[in-house]
Design a protein around this motif. Structure first.
Motif, PDB file in Angstrom:
ATOM      1  N   ILE A 102     -18.895 -19.771  -7.314  1.00 54.78           N
ATOM      2  CA  ILE A 102     -17.697 -19.262  -8.040  1.00 54.78           C
ATOM      3  C   ILE A 102     -16.910 -17.460  -8.036  1.00 54.78           C
ATOM      4  O   ILE A 102     -15.684 -18.042  -7.368  1.00 54.78           O
ATOM      5  N   LEU A 103     -17.840 -17.079  -7.117  1.00 54.12           N
ATOM      6  CA  LEU A 103     -16.898 -15.688  -6.794  1.00 54.12           C
ATOM      7  C   LEU A 103     -16.482 -16.160  -5.675  1.00 54.12           C
ATOM      8  O   LEU A 103     -14.959 -15.103  -5.698  1.00 54.12           O
ATOM      9  N   LEU A 104     -17.359 -16.522  -4.759  1.00 53.72           N
ATOM     10  CA  LEU A 104     -16.421 -16.399  -3.635  1.00 53.72           C
ATOM     11  C   LEU A 104     -14.862 -17.581  -3.192  1.00 53.72           C
ATOM     12  O   LEU A 104     -13.518 -17.255  -2.569  1.00 53.72           O
ATOM     13  N   HIS A 105     -14.725 -18.989  -4.445  1.00 51.92           N
ATOM     14  CA  HIS A 105     -13.838 -19.757  -4.527  1.00 51.92           C
ATOM     15  C   HIS A 105     -12.967 -18.893  -5.734  1.00 51.92           C
ATOM     16  O   HIS A 105     -11.993 -18.665  -5.097  1.00 51.92           O
ATOM     17  N   GLY A 106     -13.280 -18.130  -5.986  1.00 51.63           N
ATOM     18  CA  GLY A 106     -12.195 -17.351  -7.097  1.00 51.63           C
ATOM     19  C   GLY A 106     -11.461 -16.037  -6.590  1.00 51.63           C
ATOM     20  O   GLY A 106     -10.289 -16.189  -6.100  1.00 51.63           O
ATOM     21  N   ALA A 107     -12.171 -15.321  -5.378  1.00 51.06           N
ATOM     22  CA  ALA A 107     -11.683 -14.385  -4.869  1.00 51.06           C
ATOM     23  C   ALA A 107     -10.190 -15.023  -3.821  1.00 51.06           C
ATOM     24  O   ALA A 107      -9.605 -14.642  -2.964  1.00 51.06           O
ATOM     25  N   ALA A 108     -10.901 -16.530  -3.467  1.00 61.40           N
ATOM     26  CA  ALA A 108     -10.300 -17.191  -2.158  1.00 61.40           C
ATOM     27  C   ALA A 108      -8.707 -17.910  -2.726  1.00 61.40           C
ATOM     28  O   ALA A 108      -8.136 -17.387  -2.261  1.00 61.40           O
ATOM     29  N   ALA A 109      -9.797 -17.656  -3.786  1.00 66.47           N
ATOM     30  CA  ALA A 109      -7.948 -18.633  -4.650  1.00 66.47           C
ATOM     31  C   ALA A 109      -6.727 -17.769  -4.891  1.00 66.47           C
ATOM     32  O   ALA A 109      -5.654 -17.387  -4.369  1.00 66.47           O
ATOM     33  N   ILE A 110      -7.620 -16.521  -5.114  1.00 67.78           N
ATOM     34  CA  ILE A 110      -6.997 -15.166  -5.650  1.00 67.78           C
ATOM     35  C   ILE A 110      -6.193 -14.981  -4.685  1.00 67.78           C
ATOM     36  O   ILE A 110      -4.594 -14.399  -4.191  1.00 67.78           O
ATOM     37  N   ALA A 111      -6.221 -15.019  -3.294  1.00 73.05           N
ATOM     38  CA  ALA A 111      -6.297 -14.024  -2.104  1.00 73.05           C
ATOM     39  C   ALA A 111      -4.803 -15.075  -1.895  1.00 73.05           C
ATOM     40  O   ALA A 111      -4.024 -14.611  -1.007  1.00 73.05           O
ATOM     41  N   VAL A 112      -5.016 -16.346  -1.481  1.00 71.97           N
ATOM     42  CA  VAL A 112      -4.301 -17.563  -1.211  1.00 71.97           C
ATOM     43  C   VAL A 112      -3.186 -17.559  -2.523  1.00 71.97           C
ATOM     44  O   VAL A 112      -1.954 -17.738  -1.347  1.00 71.97           O
ATOM     45  N   LEU A 113      -3.182 -17.472  -3.304  1.00 68.98           N
ATOM     46  CA  LEU A 113      -2.346 -17.109  -4.015  1.00 68.98           C
ATOM     47  C   LEU A 113      -1.307 -15.706  -3.745  1.00 68.98           C
ATOM     48  O   LEU A 113       0.184 -15.950  -3.858  1.00 68.98           O
ATOM     49  N   CYS A 114      -1.923 -14.872  -3.284  1.00 65.92           N
ATOM     50  CA  CYS A 114      -1.577 -13.866  -3.191  1.00 65.92           C
ATOM     51  C   CYS A 114      -0.356 -13.701  -2.181  1.00 65.92           C
ATOM     52  O   CYS A 114       0.523 -13.081  -1.868  1.00 65.92           O
ATOM     53  N   SER A 115      -1.297 -14.502  -0.747  1.00 68.92           N
ATOM     54  CA  SER A 115      -0.343 -14.280   0.371  1.00 68.92           C
ATOM     55  C   SER A 115       0.449 -15.599   0.177  1.00 68.92           C
ATOM     56  O   SER A 115       1.933 -14.959   1.087  1.00 68.92           O
ATOM     57  N   LEU A 116       0.326 -16.103  -0.725  1.00 69.36           N
ATOM     58  CA  LEU A 116       1.667 -17.621  -0.465  1.00 69.36           C
ATOM     59  C   LEU A 116       2.702 -16.665  -0.866  1.00 69.36           C
ATOM     60  O   LEU A 116       3.878 -16.815  -0.646  1.00 69.36           O
ATOM     61  N   LEU A 117       2.537 -15.980  -2.197  1.00 67.36           N
ATOM     62  CA  LEU A 117       3.836 -15.346  -3.693  1.00 67.36           C
ATOM     63  C   LEU A 117       4.388 -14.293  -1.891  1.00 67.36           C
ATOM     64  O   LEU A 117       5.343 -15.123  -2.021  1.00 67.36           O
ATOM     65  N   THR A 118       3.388 -13.764  -1.570  1.00 69.53           N
ATOM     66  CA  THR A 118       4.706 -12.229  -1.018  1.00 69.53           C
ATOM     67  C   THR A 118       4.959 -13.278   0.069  1.00 69.53           C
ATOM     68  O   THR A 118       5.780 -12.398   0.425  1.00 69.53           O
TER      69      THR A 118
END
Length: 545
Positions: A11-27
């Motif tokens: 859950i920690l790794l999946h959550g970190a990856a999801a937040i980073a991917v979403l942030c990278s995609l939007l920016t």
């Protein structure tokens, strides 16, 4: 359902990856909107402001998590191979797992192209990086959508709450160690990326006075023997209008005689663009030829330009001054072109030298500007430029040859005494004729005040320059930067010089460690090329500023 929940480590790794991917995609989509107007249609969904540093930070997060996941899969595969002696246990992974695995190449494409762009490779990878982002967007829609379709609201419990049960000490120790390793890699990677990724530009020391060699003449040729000792550094810049693939390479060389700093720049530009918002006589009167000037984003009838920004800061996004979006300042007006503003949010001042092929080149100057905190809003001011301001001047100026700008019909301030004075400018092809010696700058006193009687002598279709010099050059703080550009064989050659310390509170002292960024403009008003990593000046034994 509880038995289907994941481990805390997952859950920690999946959550970190999801937040980073979403942030990278939007920016990343916000950054891409600078050159892709179609994305601006969805700008309300995208973040605004200082997104460049956030994009790099999130990309680093994805990279660290992906590396850890890859290592986990390698070790897991090794364990699996120890327990399986044949491929009999292999099976088709199922529709959802197939989607997840289809996302791996999209993520790999985005990471590799992104880091190559960050490194400044000359390969044209911007389009591939964009395609990778679109593939990830599709992947997220399928992955999250199908998950929600299968599990409904229980999906949040499955992905956010770890399964119960008593955890053994070794398992907790492994999870804690993995978390610590992730944080360590991320922090170390960010410090190295942020503090050590600048491109060094050695500044070669030359004597202040050398009777054996000629002084450096700012004439655009960099032909003096001192330049042969300067180490060239070539940057790949992209994202600009009109250049081939939007990109051009800029080669920089730097000298100092202790008191002055000399900079030579050479960049590819197939056309020498000297026609700056010309006026044309129509059946209804004079009109400004423009394609986007009304929105301050002209990309056709404009002069070539070059900008150098110097700062004591080396932060990403032009020392943190690039704030993207239509309205990054909630308390200030929105910008007309939707690209963003330059300003400092910490009160720091950054120097900006702006050379213009028509408006300043014959002055042998670059416009000495600065980027500071957001300026106040002035009533009646059509264009608000936030922190982008001009140094003060005592005299000298160029002005546009219209009384009040309108996108339809304008009244010129002055007209030639004789239409014959405009004969060399009437060929439409002269705008792209690199051999043309036609003058597109008007000395104020060569023309006379506008009158309807004089206007009647000019036939419909007459073209006329719009830039007028009040005097030969600026005087005062705005004239601190000497500059001259010459175009030859598809390249601009520009020389610039300024005292290392001018004493002006609006100028950044130039010293060891000062960072700079450069941008080339190909007949465009604001659509310039850019590079991510700062160029860091290396003075021979000089004190750090």
């Amino acid at each position: 359902m509880a038995t289907d929940r994941k481990s805390l480590r997952w859950i920690l790794l999946h959550g970190a990856a999801a937040i980073a991917v979403l942030c990278s995609l939007l920016t990343g989509l916000r950054i891409a909107s600078l050159t892709r107007p179609e994305i601006a249609r969805f700008e309300e969904l995208l973040p605004q402001g200082q997104v460049v540093g956030l994009h790099i930070l999130s990309a680093l997060g994805i990279t660290v998590v992906a590396a850890l996941y890859l290592a986990y899969r390698l070790f897991a595969s090794r364990d699996a191979s120890a327990n399986t002696s044949s491929l009999s246990g292999w099976r088709w992974p199922g529709w959802h797992r197939a989607i997840i695995r289809a996302g791996y190449p999209a993520l790999l494409l985005s990471l590799i192209s992104g880091w190559l762009l960050f490194g400044g490779t000359g390969w044209h990878l911007r389009d591939w990086h964009y395609l990778g982002a679109l593939a990830i967007l599709l992947y997220l829609a399928l992955h999250a959508g199908l998950y929600l379709a299968r599990w409904g609201r229980q999906s949040l419990l499955r992905t956010c709450l770890p399964r119960g049960g008593r955890r053994s000490g070794p398992l907790l120790l492994t999870g804690g160690g993995l978390l610590a390793l992730t944080l360590l890699l991320f922090t170390g990677g960010w410090l190295a990326t942020h503090n050590q990724s600048q491109i060094p530009l050695p500044v070669t020391q030359i004597p202040l006075l050398d009777p054996q060699q000629p002084p450096i003449e700012i004439d655009g040729y960099a032909s003096e023997p001192q330049w042969r000792d300067a180490v060239p550094v070539t940057l790949h810049t992209d994202g600009g209008a009109n250049f081939d693939n939007g990109a051009t390479e800029v080669t920089l060389r730097a000298l100092t005689n202790g008191e002055e700093f000399f900079l030579s720049a050479r960049w590819r530009d197939a056309t020498r663009s000297l026609v700056h918002l010309p006026l044309i006589k129509t059946e209804h009167g004079w009109q400004v030829q423009q394609q986007g000037f009304h929105n301050f984003d002209e990309t056709r009838h404009y002069e070539d330009k070059f900008a150098v920004m110097l700062s004591a800061s080396c932060a990403f996004g032009a020392a943190g001054t690039a704030h993207l979006g239509r309205k990054p300042l909630s308390s200030r007006p929105a910008n007309w072109h939707g690209k963003g503003y330059h300003y400092s949010s910490d009160g720091q001042l950054h120097d900006l030298w702006h050379w213009k092929a028509v408006r300043t080149n014959d002055m042998y100057l670059a416009d000495d500007n600065f980027i500071g905190p957001p300026d106040q809003v002035r009533p009646g001011e059509r264009r608000y430029t936030a922190g982008y301001q001009q140094d003060g001047k005592e005299s000298g100026a160029y002005v546009m040859n219209w009384q009040w700008y309108k996108p339809t019909i304008i009244i010129p301030k002055r007209l030639p005494k004789d239409p014959v004075q405009l004969a060399a400018l009437q060929d439409e092809g002269s705008a792209l004729d690199n051999s043309s010696q036609a003058e597109w700058v008007i000395p104020w006193f060569d023309y006379q005040p506008y009158s309807a009687e004089q206007d009647a002598h000019f036939p419909q279709g007459t073209r006329m320059p719009s830039v007028m010099y009040n005097s030969n050059r600026f005087e005062g703080d705005r004239a601190d930067v000497r500059a001259r550009g010459e175009w030859k064989d598809g390249y601009w050659h520009l020389e610039m010089a300024r005292k290392r310390v001018t004493g002006s509170p609006l100028d950044v002292p130039i010293a060891d460690g000062t960072c700079l960024w450069v941008s080339a403009f190909d007949r465009s008003q604001v659509a310039h090329t850019r590079h991510t990593r700062a160029v860091r000046l290396q003075f021979p034994g000089g004190p750090r500023s």
